[in-house]
Design an enzyme around this catalytic site. Structure first.
Site, mmCIF file in Angstrom:
data_model
loop_
_atom_site.group_PDB
_atom_site.id
_atom_site.type_symbol
_atom_site.label_atom_id
_atom_site.label_comp_id
_atom_site.label_asym_id
_atom_site.label_seq_id
_atom_site.Cartn_x
_atom_site.Cartn_y
_atom_site.Cartn_z
ATOM 1 N N ARG A 234 -16.719 50.496 -114.158
ATOM 2 C CA ARG A 234 -17.903 49.899 -113.545
ATOM 3 C C ARG A 234 -17.958 50.258 -112.060
ATOM 4 O O ARG A 234 -19.010 50.552 -111.518
ATOM 5 C CB ARG A 234 -17.832 48.382 -113.734
ATOM 6 C CG ARG A 234 -19.173 47.743 -113.654
ATOM 7 C CD ARG A 234 -19.153 46.238 -113.774
ATOM 8 N NE ARG A 234 -20.431 45.751 -113.264
ATOM 9 C CZ ARG A 234 -20.721 45.640 -112.002
ATOM 10 N NH1 ARG A 234 -19.838 45.964 -111.081
ATOM 11 N NH2 ARG A 234 -21.909 45.214 -111.616
ATOM 12 N N ASP B 294 -37.062 39.628 -116.315
ATOM 13 C CA ASP B 294 -36.323 38.543 -116.974
ATOM 14 C C ASP B 294 -37.280 37.420 -117.372
ATOM 15 O O ASP B 294 -37.175 36.852 -118.463
ATOM 16 C CB ASP B 294 -35.212 38.025 -116.049
ATOM 17 C CG ASP B 294 -34.177 39.106 -115.756
ATOM 18 O OD1 ASP B 294 -33.953 39.965 -116.640
ATOM 19 O OD2 ASP B 294 -33.603 39.112 -114.646
ATOM 20 N N ARG C 225 -39.259 38.398 -120.390
ATOM 21 C CA ARG C 225 -38.476 38.257 -121.632
ATOM 22 C C ARG C 225 -38.431 36.795 -122.065
ATOM 23 O O ARG C 225 -38.640 36.480 -123.244
ATOM 24 C CB ARG C 225 -37.059 38.799 -121.400
ATOM 25 C CG ARG C 225 -37.062 40.314 -121.329
ATOM 26 C CD ARG C 225 -35.683 40.888 -121.102
ATOM 27 N NE ARG C 225 -35.743 42.346 -121.253
ATOM 28 C CZ ARG C 225 -34.943 43.198 -120.623
ATOM 29 N NH1 ARG C 225 -34.005 42.758 -119.788
ATOM 30 N NH2 ARG C 225 -35.055 44.483 -120.822
ATOM 31 N N HIS D 89 -29.746 39.656 -111.473
ATOM 32 C CA HIS D 89 -30.141 40.297 -112.734
ATOM 33 C C HIS D 89 -28.859 40.556 -113.515
ATOM 34 O O HIS D 89 -28.119 41.473 -113.208
ATOM 35 C CB HIS D 89 -30.845 41.615 -112.399
ATOM 36 C CG HIS D 89 -31.355 42.330 -113.599
ATOM 37 N ND1 HIS D 89 -32.159 41.744 -114.539
ATOM 38 C CD2 HIS D 89 -31.189 43.616 -114.006
ATOM 39 C CE1 HIS D 89 -32.471 42.621 -115.475
ATOM 40 N NE2 HIS D 89 -31.888 43.759 -115.175
HETATM 41 O O1 TXD Z 1 -34.494 45.139 -114.412
HETATM 42 C C1 TXD Z 1 -34.096 46.169 -113.946
HETATM 43 N N1 TXD Z 1 -33.954 46.306 -112.645
HETATM 44 C C2 TXD Z 1 -33.779 47.315 -114.814
HETATM 45 C C3 TXD Z 1 -32.940 48.344 -114.280
HETATM 46 C C4 TXD Z 1 -34.418 47.502 -116.066
HETATM 47 C C5 TXD Z 1 -34.278 48.680 -116.751
HETATM 48 C C6 TXD Z 1 -33.501 49.799 -116.252
HETATM 49 N N2 TXD Z 1 -32.638 49.435 -115.159
HETATM 50 C C7 TXD Z 1 -31.962 50.507 -114.441
HETATM 51 O O2 TXD Z 1 -32.908 51.443 -113.935
HETATM 52 C C8 TXD Z 1 -31.023 51.353 -115.289
HETATM 53 O O3 TXD Z 1 -29.790 50.689 -115.478
HETATM 54 C C9 TXD Z 1 -30.897 52.589 -114.399
HETATM 55 O O4 TXD Z 1 -29.979 52.316 -113.341
HETATM 56 C C10 TXD Z 1 -32.294 52.739 -113.803
HETATM 57 C C11 TXD Z 1 -33.164 53.798 -114.474
HETATM 58 O O5 TXD Z 1 -33.202 53.555 -115.841
HETATM 59 P P1 TXD Z 1 -33.756 54.703 -116.847
HETATM 60 O O6 TXD Z 1 -33.701 54.160 -118.212
HETATM 61 O O7 TXD Z 1 -35.029 55.255 -116.316
HETATM 62 O O8 TXD Z 1 -32.603 55.805 -116.667
HETATM 63 P P2 TXD Z 1 -32.690 57.362 -116.974
HETATM 64 O O9 TXD Z 1 -33.665 57.644 -118.068
HETATM 65 O O10 TXD Z 1 -31.268 57.810 -117.133
HETATM 66 O O11 TXD Z 1 -33.298 57.996 -115.633
HETATM 67 C C12 TXD Z 1 -32.600 58.106 -114.445
HETATM 68 C C13 TXD Z 1 -33.108 59.369 -113.760
HETATM 69 C C14 TXD Z 1 -32.716 60.661 -114.470
HETATM 70 O O12 TXD Z 1 -33.870 61.432 -114.777
HETATM 71 C C15 TXD Z 1 -31.836 61.395 -113.459
HETATM 72 O O13 TXD Z 1 -31.953 62.798 -113.501
HETATM 73 C C16 TXD Z 1 -32.362 60.821 -112.165
HETATM 74 O O14 TXD Z 1 -32.560 59.438 -112.433
HETATM 75 N N3 TXD Z 1 -31.472 60.995 -111.026
HETATM 76 C C17 TXD Z 1 -31.937 61.305 -109.797
HETATM 77 N N4 TXD Z 1 -33.183 61.467 -109.340
HETATM 78 C C18 TXD Z 1 -33.318 61.779 -108.024
HETATM 79 N N5 TXD Z 1 -32.264 61.874 -107.181
HETATM 80 C C19 TXD Z 1 -30.995 61.707 -107.610
HETATM 81 N N6 TXD Z 1 -29.968 61.820 -106.757
HETATM 82 C C20 TXD Z 1 -30.793 61.393 -108.975
HETATM 83 N N7 TXD Z 1 -29.688 61.174 -109.724
HETATM 84 C C21 TXD Z 1 -30.135 60.915 -110.974
#
Ligand code: TXD
Length: 332
Positions: A108, A168, A171, A195
């Site tokens: 983590r 939240d 939901r 969260h």
């Molecule tokens: O309630 C909440 N806040 C949340 C949070 C609800 C749902 C998702 N939650 C979190 O959002 C989840 O645990 C992740 O930390 C983020 C994004 O979730 P997602 O499902 O969209 O993740 P993906 O599909 O893996 O997308 C992350 C993208 C991916 O395309 C990577 O290539 C990109 O982030 N990425 C970057 N983009 C720009 N710059 C950098 N450095 C970078 N690194 C990764």
């Protein structure tokens, strides 16, 4: 000048005309949440969207796909995909969804360190291009990443928000509606705190058409709905197996964007910087606040029972420890 437009002596648009301003939202991270959010923003006709990702071709492809849907979805918003922060300049709102998902063998702390560095870098680079923007953080662990993004951006706290409480609450709203067999539209649900496992759903402040939930359901049933809300993200991960929720997270983020861009002053539970409210200092935590054209206009301080307050303080202490640990990890 704009006030000359339409006069007989001046051309319709002159080189001195004030440039038109269309709202622009930049989304960093074109993954599931980022791309769904881009679609929501464009199809609700809220703003033009710049979608940025480190994966070459991904944001460009998604943007082109969304552009090709415009005629059928009846809007004319622009969606630009890019890997270049220069293309994001002049944005009104920057949303950070960028991050990595936890991989096998990754602790983590490893994940927190990686995501904190990604979020800090994204906040710094995006705000350098758009110093007047509002920053909304979505990346997990949410409350910690919002703090990191705020520090790295240098923005005043009321311009920085974390999205979680709205999701939240949505939901909780859904589970209440399903239990009672009524429309979600008539339910206002309230969830405070961090969260995660220590979020604080508040049945006493959740209502069905104005009637407190506590008058409609017995304690054991309410407790089941509360537990399902706490477990809401994990329930979806367990079903999907290869990813996490993104439709409702995108909707919750879009509601915040709409409130800011349209100066609605609607009440949303967001992670906001607390400076003594609820007896909590110097951290971002989910509390109800009104959002408008200045960002956080007002934090609402609810009267909590000793038990509710204790749950919120426990949530705050956990976030505080996580922030200290994240800042330590970033710096080492
Ligand atoms: O309630 C909440 N806040 C949340 C949070 C609800 C749902 C998702 N939650 C979190 O959002 C989840 O645990 C992740 O930390 C983020 C994004 O979730 P997602 O499902 O969209 O993740 P993906 O599909 O893996 O997308 C992350 C993208 C991916 O395309 C990577 O290539 C990109 O982030 N990425 C970057 N983009 C720009 N710059 C950098 N450095 C970078 N690194 C990764």
């Amino acid at each position: 000048m704009v006030d000359q437009i339409g006069t007989h002596s001046s051309p319709l648009l002159t080189s001195t005309a004030t440039p038109c301003h269309s709202p622009q939202v930049t989304i960093i991270g074109a993954g599931k949440v980022g791309s769904t959010l881009a679609q929501r923003i464009a199809e609700k006709d809220l703003a033009n969207v710049v979608l940025l990702d480190v994966v070459e071709g991904l944001p460009q492809g998604i943007a082109l796909d969304l552009m090709e849907a415009r005629g059928m979805e009846r809007h004319d918003r622009f969606i630009l995909g890019t890997g270049d922060y220069g293309d994001t300049s002049g944005s009104d709102i920057v949303v950070i969804t960028a991050g990595l998902a936890r991989k096998p063998g990754m602790s983590r702390d490893d994940l927190v360190k990686i995501n904190a560095n990604i979020v800090a870098d994204a906040a710094r680079r995006a705000i350098a291009q758009s110093p007047a923007a509002f920053l909304i953080v979505v990346t997990n662990p949410l409350d910690v990443m919002t703090y990191v993004a705020w520090q790295s951006s240098g923005l005043p706290p009321r311009r920085v928000l974390g999205m979680a409480g709205g999701l939240d609450a949505a939901r909780f709203q859904t589970f209440i509606a399903m239990e009672l067999g009524v429309s979600s539209l008539d339910i206002t649900a309230m969830v405070l705190g961090s969260h995660g496992d220590l979020m604080v759903p508040l049945p006493r402040h959740s209502t069905v058409n104005g009637v407190p939930l506590t008058e409609l359901l017995d304690d054991p049933t309410i407790e089941q709905l509360v537990q399902r809300t706490r477990n809401g993200g994990a329930e979806i991960v367990a079903l999907m197996k290869t990813g996490s929720a993104y439709y409702a997270p995108a909707s919750a983020t879009c509601m915040m964007i709409e409130s800011i861009l349209h100066n609605r002053l609607r009440i949303h539970t967001c992670a906001v910087y607390l400076q003594g409210e609820y007896g909590i200092q110097d951290l971002f935590l989910g509390v109800p606040c009104s959002l408008g054209c200045h960002g956080v206009h007002r934090v609402l301080e609810l009267t909590l029972t000793p038990q509710e307050n204790q749950a919120l303080q426990t949530s705050a202490q956990m976030v505080k420890l996580q922030i200290e640990s994240a800042l330590h990890l970033i710096n080492h």
